[in-house]
Design an enzyme around this catalytic site. Structure first.
Site, short mmCIF file in Angstrom:
data_model
loop_
_atom_site.label_atom_id
_atom_site.label_comp_id
_atom_site.label_asym_id
_atom_site.label_seq_id
_atom_site.Cartn_x
_atom_site.Cartn_y
_atom_site.Cartn_z
N ASP A 157 -63.76 -58.47 8.21
CA ASP A 157 -63.25 -57.72 9.31
C ASP A 157 -61.80 -57.20 9.03
OD1 ASP A 157 -65.77 -58.77 10.75
OD2 ASP A 157 -64.50 -60.29 11.73
N1 URA Z 1 -66.67 -64.29 9.52
C1 URA Z 1 -65.89 -63.68 10.27
O1 URA Z 1 -66.10 -63.79 11.75
N2 URA Z 1 -65.24 -62.33 10.00
C2 URA Z 1 -64.86 -62.16 8.76
O2 URA Z 1 -64.22 -61.18 8.42
C3 URA Z 1 -65.81 -62.94 7.67
C4 URA Z 1 -66.40 -63.88 8.24
#
Ligand code: URA
Length: 244
Positions: free
Chosen positions: A101
């Site tokens: 993310d």
């Molecule tokens: N899980 C999440 O919630 N975000 C990420 O960036 C990676 C795994």
């Protein structure tokens, strides 16, 4: 032998889709002859020309990045946000292996080798993804048990293979937890913790398979070694996928 459009795409000049358009439009020659038929197979010995230029196979490249916060894991962004591509200096058409993310930090692989990317992301290969999460609240044993037993997301049951409470701040009512998962569903870690009642305020991926952040500060990257790439390829041959 491989399909002509795939050979063009692996030279790095364009995508497979656009290569198909070039073939249809008569822009591609193989050994001096215009080819418009899509299924045509070529071997490494064939000379392929696109718009009069002979193409050569793009070298495979493999990078491990310590992704900083505030970058999206994509080649471009319609909202104009910074992308992880801006952090790596290469002329090759590399892309991220899986996703982190915008606000997640840590280990992210990038490559132009589709086979390598498939091995690392295929669900059957059970590659460890190890995250350090800061949570609102102090994680209770019942929640850990639920995470390990399985949580339903998008109609699938996903599990934590390991959950370890690393640090507790009783005053602020927060904690740091190390969680290992094998799947790679969108926002998986945040959604898993959310489902058991603990919002994630910070998330960092510490390890993906054999790739750790050792020696990499935030925003830094390195090339993967030949040995590392060979190890990843060996999972495919052995149908045996060790981690770490
Ligand atoms: N899980 C999440 O919630 N975000 C990420 O960036 C990676 C795994």
């Amino acid at each position: 032998m491989e399909r002509l459009q795939k050979a063009i795409a692996s030279s790095g000049i364009t995508s497979r889709r656009k290569a198909e358009d070039l073939i249809k439009n008569g822009k591609v020659k193989v050994n001096g002859h215009v080819i418009t038929e899509m299924g045509t197979k070529v071997s490494p010995k064939d000379i392929i020309e696109v718009d009069g230029n002979i193409i050569s196979k793009e070298e495979k490249e493999y990078y491990l990045l310590n992704k900083p916060r505030g970058y999206i894991t994509s080649s471009s962004d319609e909202k104009g946000r910074k992308t992880v591509m801006e952090l790596i200096s290469t002329k090759s058409r590399i892309y991220p292996v899986g996703r982190l993310d915008y606000d997640t930090t840590g280990a992210l692989l990038l490559t132009n080798d589709g086979t390598f990317a498939n091995i690392m992301t295929h669900p059957n290969h059970s590659i460890d993804k190890v995250y350090l999460a800061k949570l609102e609240g102090i994680l209770k044993k019942e929640a850990i048990d639920r995470l390990k037993k399985g949580i339903e997301l998008d109609g699938k049951t996903v599990k934590a293979t390991r959950v370890k409470l690393k640090k507790v701040d009783s005053e602020k009512e927060t904690c740091i937890v190390e969680i290992t998962i094998h799947e790679g569903i969108n926002h998986q870690v945040k959604r898993m913790f959310e489902k058991v009642g603990y919002p994630v305020s910070k998330l960092k991926r510490q390890r993906v398979g054999i790739f750790t952040l050792e020696g990499l500060n935030s925003g830094e990257y390195r090339k993967c070694t030949l040995k590392e790439v060979q190890i990843v390829y060996s999972y495919k041959e052995k149908k045996n996928y060790p981690n770490g």
